[in-house]
Design a protein around this motif. Structure first.
Motif, short mmCIF file in Angstrom:
data_model
loop_
_atom_site.label_atom_id
_atom_site.label_comp_id
_atom_site.label_asym_id
_atom_site.label_seq_id
_atom_site.Cartn_x
_atom_site.Cartn_y
_atom_site.Cartn_z
N UNK A 208 0.83 -1.19 0.00
CA UNK A 208 0.00 0.00 0.00
C UNK A 208 0.87 1.25 0.00
N UNK A 209 0.35 2.31 -0.58
CA UNK A 209 1.02 3.60 -0.56
C UNK A 209 1.11 4.09 0.87
N UNK A 210 2.26 4.72 1.22
CA UNK A 210 2.41 5.24 2.58
C UNK A 210 2.52 6.76 2.60
N UNK A 211 3.55 7.32 1.95
CA UNK A 211 3.75 8.76 2.00
C UNK A 211 4.48 9.20 0.74
N UNK A 212 4.25 10.44 0.31
CA UNK A 212 4.87 10.94 -0.92
C UNK A 212 6.18 11.68 -0.64
N UNK A 213 6.91 11.25 0.36
CA UNK A 213 8.25 11.78 0.66
C UNK A 213 9.22 10.61 0.60
N UNK A 214 9.95 10.48 -0.53
CA UNK A 214 10.82 9.34 -0.74
C UNK A 214 12.19 9.52 -0.13
N UNK A 215 13.07 8.58 -0.44
CA UNK A 215 14.45 8.59 0.08
C UNK A 215 15.41 8.65 -1.10
N UNK A 216 16.32 9.61 -1.09
CA UNK A 216 17.24 9.79 -2.22
C UNK A 216 18.56 9.07 -2.01
N UNK A 217 18.83 8.57 -0.80
CA UNK A 217 20.08 7.85 -0.55
C UNK A 217 19.84 6.86 0.58
N UNK A 218 19.97 5.56 0.27
CA UNK A 218 19.73 4.52 1.27
C UNK A 218 20.67 4.63 2.46
N UNK A 219 21.80 5.32 2.28
CA UNK A 219 22.75 5.47 3.39
C UNK A 219 22.24 6.42 4.47
N UNK A 220 21.13 7.13 4.18
CA UNK A 220 20.55 8.02 5.19
C UNK A 220 19.54 7.31 6.08
N UNK A 221 19.21 6.04 5.78
CA UNK A 221 18.18 5.30 6.51
C UNK A 221 18.78 4.74 7.80
N UNK A 222 18.12 5.04 8.92
CA UNK A 222 18.59 4.60 10.24
C UNK A 222 17.37 4.16 11.05
N UNK A 223 17.47 3.00 11.70
CA UNK A 223 16.44 2.58 12.64
C UNK A 223 16.68 3.26 13.99
N UNK A 224 15.59 3.78 14.59
CA UNK A 224 15.65 4.43 15.89
C UNK A 224 14.50 3.88 16.73
N UNK A 225 14.80 2.91 17.61
CA UNK A 225 13.74 2.26 18.37
C UNK A 225 12.75 1.60 17.43
N UNK A 236 14.33 15.69 6.74
CA UNK A 236 14.72 14.44 7.39
C UNK A 236 13.47 13.92 8.09
N UNK A 237 13.06 12.71 7.76
CA UNK A 237 11.75 12.20 8.13
C UNK A 237 11.86 11.07 9.13
N UNK A 238 11.02 11.11 10.16
CA UNK A 238 10.93 10.05 11.15
C UNK A 238 9.56 9.42 11.04
N UNK A 239 9.50 8.08 10.98
CA UNK A 239 8.22 7.41 10.83
C UNK A 239 8.18 6.11 11.61
N UNK A 240 6.99 5.78 12.11
CA UNK A 240 6.74 4.50 12.75
C UNK A 240 5.96 3.57 11.81
N UNK A 241 5.83 3.96 10.56
CA UNK A 241 5.08 3.18 9.60
C UNK A 241 3.62 3.59 9.51
N UNK A 242 3.20 4.50 10.40
CA UNK A 242 1.82 4.99 10.38
C UNK A 242 1.75 6.45 9.97
N UNK A 243 2.68 7.28 10.52
CA UNK A 243 2.76 8.69 10.16
C UNK A 243 4.22 9.05 9.95
N UNK A 244 4.47 10.12 9.22
CA UNK A 244 5.83 10.60 8.97
C UNK A 244 5.94 12.04 9.45
N UNK A 245 7.02 12.34 10.17
CA UNK A 245 7.22 13.66 10.77
C UNK A 245 8.54 14.23 10.25
N UNK A 246 8.52 15.48 9.80
CA UNK A 246 9.72 16.12 9.26
C UNK A 246 10.51 16.77 10.39
#
Length: 365
Positions: A208-225, A236-246
């Motif tokens: 399913x579609x989640x959000x229209x803010x993509x990722x331009x570099x996989x090296x920026x992806x970090x898990x936080x809790x 820079x976007x933080x998400x729990x898979x339900x909402x995304x916060x800039x």
């Protein structure tokens, strides 16, 4: 500048807030282990791998040469795949996807390198999700996300165990209840745990579609809790898979970030890591340092870091917490814990650059 809220600053470089004082100059970063040497100019990928036989810091240099560091000593294991993200660790194997999107992923056992398995999907990006190695974006199928057998990444891969996204994949991230599939312009969410199989087992995948803010570099992806943090040109976007916060917008950094990213091109790298609940991102254009920023996640406090010329970052919580960083301008790996422990013995960065701190306030009024 005169409109800044109370307790805000206009600019702050190399000053860490709330480190025993409202603001404290950082210490220098340190070298970790010996020089990598042997043709290495810089590191493109890192994985702190807790092998049963003993933990190793595995590095992949610009040519795809694998060089683990153990107790400070570097070993040249040999040629592997050049990478566009850090390798992943699954079932006592370091799995190395290929940046070219055509070569079979490699596996490193802690002793030797070889192909993962001939039937493995060829792709640029990888993650471990629900005990499966997941690989995405081959040259032939850039939208495809393929799954290994559960708990057995080096067993034969089922050619039908895949899910196609609606766009070319630019990164992957795992959450408890979903796999996030990143494109450059949007993110999709894959729920379920049973991929399609040739034996006809019914899949429970829901894309399913989640959000229209993509990722331009996989090296920026970090898990936080339970969350994932990633970057694009709008923030820079933080998400729990339900909402995304800039986090950029929350921290009042929107105009600065957009100005910084206005010259973005495919030669840029956005490399991030996590240390002491701080998201740290280094922005480079090839060998040219553009800037580095840190955010205290949850408090939305941002500041800048000079001389963080890093092209790979890897966090470890084995023993003491550490963030290992591959330098862009040297065949060395750095550690940044000494930045958070300022002392007379680490006043400068390990490349001898003096740590100079600045704070610019609002206008006096």
């Amino acid at each position: 500048r005169h409109q800044l809220p109370r307790d805000s600053v206009w600019d702050m470089i190399n000053v860490i807030p709330n480190l025993g004082a409202p603001g404290r100059k950082r210490g220098g970063w340190s070298h970790y282990g010996d020089a990598l040497a042997g043709g290495t100019t810089h590191v493109e990928g890192l994985k702190h791998a807790p092998f049963v036989a003993g933990t190793k810091l595995v590095s992949i240099d610009q040519a795809g040469t694998l060089k683990p560091t153990t107790g400070g000593a570097v070993t040249n294991v040999g040629a592997s795949n050049a990478v566009r993200q850090n390798p992943v660790f699954h079932r006592d194997l370091v799995i190395i996807p290929a940046a070219n999107g055509t070569s079979i992923p490699d596996k490193y056992t802690g002793a030797a390198i070889s192909d993962l398995v001939a039937s493995a999907f060829t792709g640029k990006y990888a993650v471990v999700h629900k005990d499966r190695t997941v690989i995405a974006n081959s040259v032939a199928q850039p939208q495809r996300v393929a799954f290994s057998p559960a708990g057995a990444p080096s067993a034969a891969w089922d050619a039908t165990s895949y899910q196609d996204a609606s766009m070319p994949v630019s990164g992957l991230a795992t959450l408890r209840q979903a796999l996030l599939i990143f494109g450059e312009d949007r993110v999709e969410r894959l729920r379920g745990s049973i991929p399609p199989t040739t034996t006809g087992e019914e899949t429970d995948f829901i894309l399913e579609f989640f959000v229209d803010e993509g990722c331009i570099d996989a090296r920026s992806i970090v898990n936080f809790g339970d969350d994932v943090i990633y970057a694009n040109t709008s923030g820079v976007w933080q998400t729990d898979g339900a909402v995304a916060d800039n986090l950029i917008l929350r921290g009042g950094m929107e105009q600065y970030w957009k100005t910084l990213m206005s010259g973005y091109s495919s030669t840029w790298t956005l490399v991030a890591g996590l240390y002491r609940s701080h998201y740290i991102i280094a922005v480079m254009d090839g060998s040219t340092f553009k800037d580095a920023l840190a955010c205290e996640v949850g408090r939305y406090k941002w500041w800048r870091l000079a001389n963080f010329t890093f092209t790979a970052m890897e966090r470890s919580t084995i023993a003491a917490e550490e963030l290992f960083c591959g330098l862009r301008d040297a065949d060395r790996i750095a550690t940044i814990s000494s930045c958070w422990s300022p002392s007379a013995t680490v006043k400068n960065d390990a490349d001898t650059t003096a740590v100079v701190s600045t704070i610019e306030t609002a206008y006096f009024r």
